[in-house]
Design a protein around this motif. Structure first.
Motif, PDB file in Angstrom:
ATOM      1  N   GLN A 136       0.805  -1.284   0.164  1.00  0.00           N
ATOM      2  CA  GLN A 136       0.005  -0.035  -0.028  1.00  0.00           C
ATOM      3  C   GLN A 136       0.652   1.286  -0.089  1.00  0.00           C
ATOM      4  O   GLN A 136       0.637   2.420  -0.651  1.00  0.00           O
ATOM      5  N   ARG A 137       1.906   1.280   0.920  1.00  0.00           N
ATOM      6  CA  ARG A 137       2.902   2.462   1.002  1.00  0.00           C
ATOM      7  C   ARG A 137       3.399   2.629  -0.540  1.00  0.00           C
ATOM      8  O   ARG A 137       3.709   3.791  -0.914  1.00  0.00           O
ATOM      9  N   ARG A 138       3.898   1.405  -1.264  1.00  0.00           N
ATOM     10  CA  ARG A 138       4.843   1.678  -2.441  1.00  0.00           C
ATOM     11  C   ARG A 138       3.845   2.267  -3.544  1.00  0.00           C
ATOM     12  O   ARG A 138       4.099   3.104  -4.288  1.00  0.00           O
ATOM     13  N   VAL A 139       2.580   1.752  -3.566  1.00  0.00           N
ATOM     14  CA  VAL A 139       1.650   2.016  -4.622  1.00  0.00           C
ATOM     15  C   VAL A 139       0.916   3.450  -4.470  1.00  0.00           C
ATOM     16  O   VAL A 139       0.385   4.230  -5.454  1.00  0.00           O
ATOM     17  N   GLY A 140       1.123   3.914  -3.152  1.00  0.00           N
ATOM     18  CA  GLY A 140       0.623   5.076  -2.856  1.00  0.00           C
ATOM     19  C   GLY A 140      -1.123   5.317  -2.514  1.00  0.00           C
ATOM     20  O   GLY A 140      -1.512   6.392  -2.356  1.00  0.00           O
ATOM     21  N   GLU A 292       9.596   1.298 -13.730  1.00  0.00           N
ATOM     22  CA  GLU A 292       9.633   2.755 -13.400  1.00  0.00           C
ATOM     23  C   GLU A 292       9.269   3.065 -11.962  1.00  0.00           C
ATOM     24  O   GLU A 292       9.960   3.859 -11.258  1.00  0.00           O
ATOM     25  N   LEU A 293       8.448   2.088 -11.408  1.00  0.00           N
ATOM     26  CA  LEU A 293       8.119   2.140 -10.205  1.00  0.00           C
ATOM     27  C   LEU A 293       9.420   1.684  -9.113  1.00  0.00           C
ATOM     28  O   LEU A 293       9.656   2.591  -8.048  1.00  0.00           O
ATOM     29  N   LYS A 294      10.005   0.721  -9.709  1.00  0.00           N
ATOM     30  CA  LYS A 294      11.286   0.373  -8.781  1.00  0.00           C
ATOM     31  C   LYS A 294      12.315   1.346  -8.977  1.00  0.00           C
ATOM     32  O   LYS A 294      13.102   1.366  -7.997  1.00  0.00           O
ATOM     33  N   LYS A 295      12.545   1.992  -9.937  1.00  0.00           N
ATOM     34  CA  LYS A 295      13.592   2.849  -9.974  1.00  0.00           C
ATOM     35  C   LYS A 295      13.364   4.000  -9.082  1.00  0.00           C
ATOM     36  O   LYS A 295      14.610   4.463  -8.514  1.00  0.00           O
TER      37      LYS A 295
END
Length: 395
Positions: A136-140, A292-295
């Protein structure tokens, strides 16, 4: 997260070590009057005693042992001593202690199972919810999800993912310790060991049992956390996960090669493409994300030069980290050898120390530092060691 889980597992391991240590002290107290307080004479050597016990169907059966002794005339004096009135009380006490060892290790088994079961249930719950939170924190954004199913956790604990479930592995270890102890007590009787010698032997057997208990709880903890993370990924509607190894010099070859690779959740299998890959495994997984998210993410990596943890891009895999920080760094390569050869170097250090004293290094760390980073001094020490050994043989 995996670091924290392993710290919790180490805390449980220390609690288990205390349980084994208490059992060791109790048994050492109980052996009084069975073995000679002062070493007077030896009958068989340790090797001879072990070979004799290996011929028995039951290595702990005293009656069967006496029959085996009777078959060889050279054991006549020892057999006569064991059957004498003076030894009768000792033999009876030893037989009682064999039963006591079984009872004691049954108790250790029950305590170990109780402690580890509680740890595994808490770990399963925490792993699941923490991974949901991380996603949840990573995807916002937040999303609804199912609660942990206690029945599913119970089934996970009973799974025989490596041939046996955790309870069966605990039993195998505690029973093995009991058998080793009973066998060692007979060896002590056959070889004429003193109480002091037997106390050391007993302590060593319990220490080996405690180490195995630590190995079990560390490896099982890694398995449970990994499975609950997969459950969280499924709950988040993901179909893939990435393998994540630790970026330091202690990571195994197989985990190094898997680091950063992506696998289907339905194909995830411990020991094949997800943790644990081996005993004491520190690897873990993370939900698969697009590049893109992993970067935008970072991961921890060990700096072998500065000897501290630092942040590197999450897209960096183990081979890339190794090529950048280790492959062309002599000090880092030496540090890697120290870790890889720790066990054999320890034995070598003990041999050198017994012959040369502090000239071999005041500490094991000093010995390794000299061996891998000071070639001239190492050659000098090796030469002195060989010359000293030759002189000792000539005496």
């Amino acid at each position: 997260m995996m670091y924290e889980y392993m710290e919790d597992a180490e805390e449980v391991s220390r609690e288990l070590a205390d349980i084994y240590a208490k059992a060791s002290r109790h048994l050492n107290y109980e052996i009084e009057e069975i073995y000679n307080k002062f070493k007077t004479k030896h009958h068989l050597t340790d090797a001879e005693a072990k070979r004799l016990l290996n011929t028995l169907r039951n290595k702990t059966d005293i009656a069967e042992l006496k029959k085996a002794l009777a078959q060889d005339p050279k054991n006549a004096d020892l057999l006569a001593e064991l059957e004498s009135g003076a030894y009768r009380a000792r033999i009876e006490r030893l037989e009682q202690l064999q039963t006591e060892v079984d009872r004691m290790m049954q108790e250790v088994f029950e305590q170990e199972k109780k402690v580890t079961t509680s740890h595994y249930v808490d770990l399963a719950t925490n792993s699941y919810y923490r991974e949901i939170y991380n996603v949840q924190r990573r995807v916002g954004f937040q999303f609804s999800f199912s609660a942990v199913d206690p029945q599913a956790v119970a089934l996970l604990l009973e799974s025989k993912w490596s041939g046996a479930n955790y309870s069966q592995r605990i039993w195998k270890n505690t029973k093995g310790v009991a058998d080793d102890l009973k066998e060692q007590m007979l060896i002590g009787l056959l070889t004429g060991k003193s109480e002091e010698e037997m106390a050391r032997e007993i302590a060593n057997k319990y220490a080996a049992g405690a180490f195995e208990a630590r190995r079990l709880v560390r490896t099982e903890s890694n398995f449970i956390s990994g499975q609950m993370q997969l459950a969280a990924y499924k709950e988040c509607k993901s179909e893939e996960y990435d393998f994540v190894a630790t970026l330091d010099l202690r990571t195994s070859k197989i985990c190094r090669e898997l680091d950063g690779k992506t696998f289907k959740i339905k194909d995830g299998k411990p020991g094949v493409n997800m943790n644990p890959m081996h005993p004491f495994c520190r690897s873990t997984t993370m939900i698969h994300m697009d590049d893109e998210l992993k970067k935008k993410l970072k991961r921890d990596a060990w700096d072998p030069e500065k000897k501290e943890w630092k942040k590197v891009p999450a897209t960096m895999n183990y081979n890339e980290w190794y090529k950048k920080n280790v492959a062309n760094n002599p000090r880092a390569l030496a540090a890697e050898k120290m870790i890889k050869n720790h066990a054999s170097d320890k034995k070598q250090y003990e041999r050198y120390r017994s012959v040369m004293g502090k000239k071999a290094g005041k500490t094991f760390e000093e010995f390794q530092e000299m061996k891998y980073n000071d070639p001239e001094k190492w050659e000098e020490v090796k030469t002195q060691y060989k010359e000293t050994r030759v002189k000792e043989k000539e005496k």
